[in-house]
Write a protein that holds these residues in place. Sequence first.
Motif, short mmCIF file in Angstrom:
data_model
loop_
_atom_site.label_atom_id
_atom_site.label_comp_id
_atom_site.label_asym_id
_atom_site.label_seq_id
_atom_site.Cartn_x
_atom_site.Cartn_y
_atom_site.Cartn_z
N ALA A 401 0.82 -1.21 0.00
CA ALA A 401 0.00 0.00 0.00
C ALA A 401 0.85 1.26 0.00
N PRO A 406 -4.45 3.20 -4.48
CA PRO A 406 -5.62 2.32 -4.48
C PRO A 406 -6.14 1.96 -5.86
N ALA A 410 -5.75 -3.33 -4.46
CA ALA A 410 -6.78 -3.34 -3.42
C ALA A 410 -6.66 -4.64 -2.64
N HIS A 430 -6.94 1.28 0.51
CA HIS A 430 -6.87 0.13 -0.39
C HIS A 430 -7.75 -1.03 0.09
N PRO A 479 -7.82 -2.13 -10.36
CA PRO A 479 -6.64 -2.46 -9.56
C PRO A 479 -6.48 -3.97 -9.40
N HIS A 598 -2.19 8.46 0.90
CA HIS A 598 -3.13 8.14 -0.19
C HIS A 598 -4.52 8.68 0.09
#
Length: 978
Positions: A401, A406, A410, A430, A479, A598
């Motif tokens: 992460a 993200p 994930a 995430h 993702p 993030h």
Amino acid sequence: MTDAATSLEALPALHVPPLPTEPARSPFPWLATAAPVAGAVAIWAITGSVVSLAFAALGPLVAIAAVLDARRTARRTRRRQLVHREGEFGRLRSEVARRHDLERVAAWRRSPPARALASHGAPAWSFPLPEAVVVGSGIVRSRLSIEGVRVEDPDAVRLAADAAVLADAPVCAPLAGGIGFVGEPALARASARAAIVQVAEATDPSRCRIVGPSTAWDWLVDLPHRSSTADAAVLRVVEAVAGAGVSDAAASARAEVGDRDGAVIAVAPDAASLPPGVRTVVEVMAPRSALLHVIGADSRALEPELLSQAEAGRATDRLARIAARAGIASGPAVLPDSIGLGGLLPAPDPTADRSSLSATIGVGADGPVAIDLVAGPHAIVAGTSGSGKSELLVAWIAAMAARYAPDRVAFLLVDFKGGAAFEPVRVLPHAVGLVTDLDEDEAARAVESIRAELRHRERVLAESGARSITELSGAVTLPRLVVVVDEFQAMMERFAELGAVVADVAARGRSLGVHLVLAAQRPNGVVREQVSANCGIRMSLRVLDRADGVAVLGVDGAERLDPSRPGRALVDPGDGRVVEFQSALAARAEIAGIAAAHAGSAPPRRPWLDPLPSSIGPDDVDAVLGADGAGGGAVDSTGSAALILGVADEPAAQRRIVATWTPAVDGALVVLGAQGSGRTALIEALAMQVARRHGTAAVLRVEGARSAVWDALATLRRRTTGQAGPDEEASAVRLVLVDDVELRFAGWPEEHRLAALEALGELIRASRAGGPAVALAAGRSAALGSAVRDGAAVHVLLRHASRGDLVHAGGDGRLHRGAAPPGAGQWRGHPAQFLRADRPTAPAPRVEAPPLRFDTARPVAVASARPGVDADAIGRIAPEVELIRLADGPDAARRARHAIDSGGGGVVIVGDADAWAADWGLAAAARSRADLVVHGSGPESRALVRDAGILPLLDVDRDQCWFTGVDRTTERAAWPVA
């Protein structure tokens, strides 16, 4: 200055100069005074000369002069003694200072500071670890003592006190029990460096190992103290991160604190963050100010011993060269026993594509250990309880992460230990979901949702013309999904059907971008062969059985990993080479920092929605459906008006749908559920929707007193059969609600109960032919009559008392939830949460029957269960009428027959069921030419009325009767009160 010259033991003892003695007070010389007086008197007596008497005065004068002279001499002698003693005290003070200097030099030579160790030549290495290290300089107890001190001599007492302490001497702290350095990180680390270098100078590298964290302690790996022998002493260096709490430092140091063959030097921002059990704490407040706290002793001030990182590096280089010349091999790099993830984390990479998921998760002998999950594309992690398996998974998740946004990765987290293991990483944007063993329904949703996620990814790839996720353009948001399962064997034991899903993901996950990380205590025999064949990454922490490690890695060694070092593991990153490494520990503060980095990123698409809320109101449906919901409005596909029942969950389609009921198409609705399951709340929500569209008069609730329920059913029945009167035809009832069907007709006479159920059946059949919609609620389907069960095709199944009851009602037993909240149930095979609405407060409906009145124009026949009491009552309320009691005998019957045949009014004939049944001719005449009153029940009505059909139902809590008039229709009437 030689050792002999500086040896305190070779010097004579010190003595305090004696106090000068107080001079004795000279006595007055009485004899010397009296002798001249006596002589003068004798001369006067002999000579008679008065002049001789003058010599008598010389005696006292001489005596006084002698006393004064003696006192002056004593004072002079005492002054000489005091001056001599002060000189002796000066020489004694100088000697004390000289001997203190000798003692101080000897103390610093015996316990040199870290900075001065290089000037002492080659170290005299010994074993085991030193008992104490110098942590600074300050005042210590001196070995010097002075003899002859008397309490009444304050100068001597002060000098003895000064001699008993030694200033600017080395202050040592015991290593036993560990030493903690707290304060501002730069100062605490500098003070700890000095202590570590002293231990390294004093301990044989071949029998000692010094290990520590990686961040800010890289210079430790250059020390020659890397012994791996079984009896090696261990100096463990740990540092607690601010905000991480006690547990992060304690996890690494707990095993060494108090160990006779090991010691701990800990660094922390405050004493509360130190590992438990540390006995000595050096609180560094400033570069020249610190406090030493030792358990069982008073705190003392000192000037701390500080060593810069550059000085520590030079010291380690010097020791390494000395060890090399001495033939002490450094050996391989010693793995740290604990390492923080913060020093291994890269900066976020906004340009990272989908071709890699590389993440550094620990440190091995050759440096940091990075794992690329894409190359796997799946991983198996083995490790017994307490080996650090969950911490490794958390660090791995956090490491991925930290680097990838993200929209690139994930995490779907599955924890079958209650969910606590992955709690730290739930804050990451995430993380798209957490499945635990605490909610079996949620786990079942996961099965269907993962299958749906695979289908969704196949559609995305097909629409983009890509064969795998790596070929997708950056404009496509998809993702990689990492499914991390902790305690995989527990999951498979509870949900065996998940095995097929896991195998499907293992086979197709590489191209679709779905990766598995399966952690188990003993994967052997749990992970299927078709799954393990696709798991290129293999890790094993400590295991109990050699076979378990071999099954995962293909080699042994995992069973020999040190149980006191959680996180120590063997890994095959996919290239067939097995290396040992120490997995990192991710502190909560570090994970929070990753989440903050993030915070501005768009959240990834979730593979499933949250569980349905425990309560949904009629106005909450749109919010519950959300953007991913499949709606249904107020009109269905045929254009007919539809009513919303609730929201159903379709995990296989990764969506929620609105459950609707279209009465004109679906027919009647039956709501089944146990007491408290939300039956009444659901039908009230339907009533609210109809009332909003057509007004409150459009809803008819069949409830209240028995008479009200009966009349409502009778009116509806007449409407469905076309026999309704003008007032009833004008009624615009669109929804009929019958709650608690099994209780609504309880206690009714059998013929009335069967007639009511038959009326409900007719209403249900008529609802499809333009009649009002019908919604029924009951506890069990068995409580409904066959006409109701067969006629109502739409069933809402709420919580049932048992799985068997649910299956008998036509539901899916796998969806049974004994602790489901009100409104939870199933709709057409899907879990659903149905609407809830509060019922408006209103009194229960009642039918006010008109009072019974006796028509004087026609005779009245009364069949009573209590003929005597009722006859007396009639006589009181209607004294003008002629009262005939059939119980009076044959003459009364003849009078009654005459009255009926003559057709005259003003006559009331009263009898019980037996009396009327005994004279059937009289009863027949009364039925044809008299008004009939039945004040009783079935026997009375059958004896007098007979073929009038089912009479209107009477209330049990009111005194009512049946009245049949001229038109031969039977009505309900209130029995008159006398």
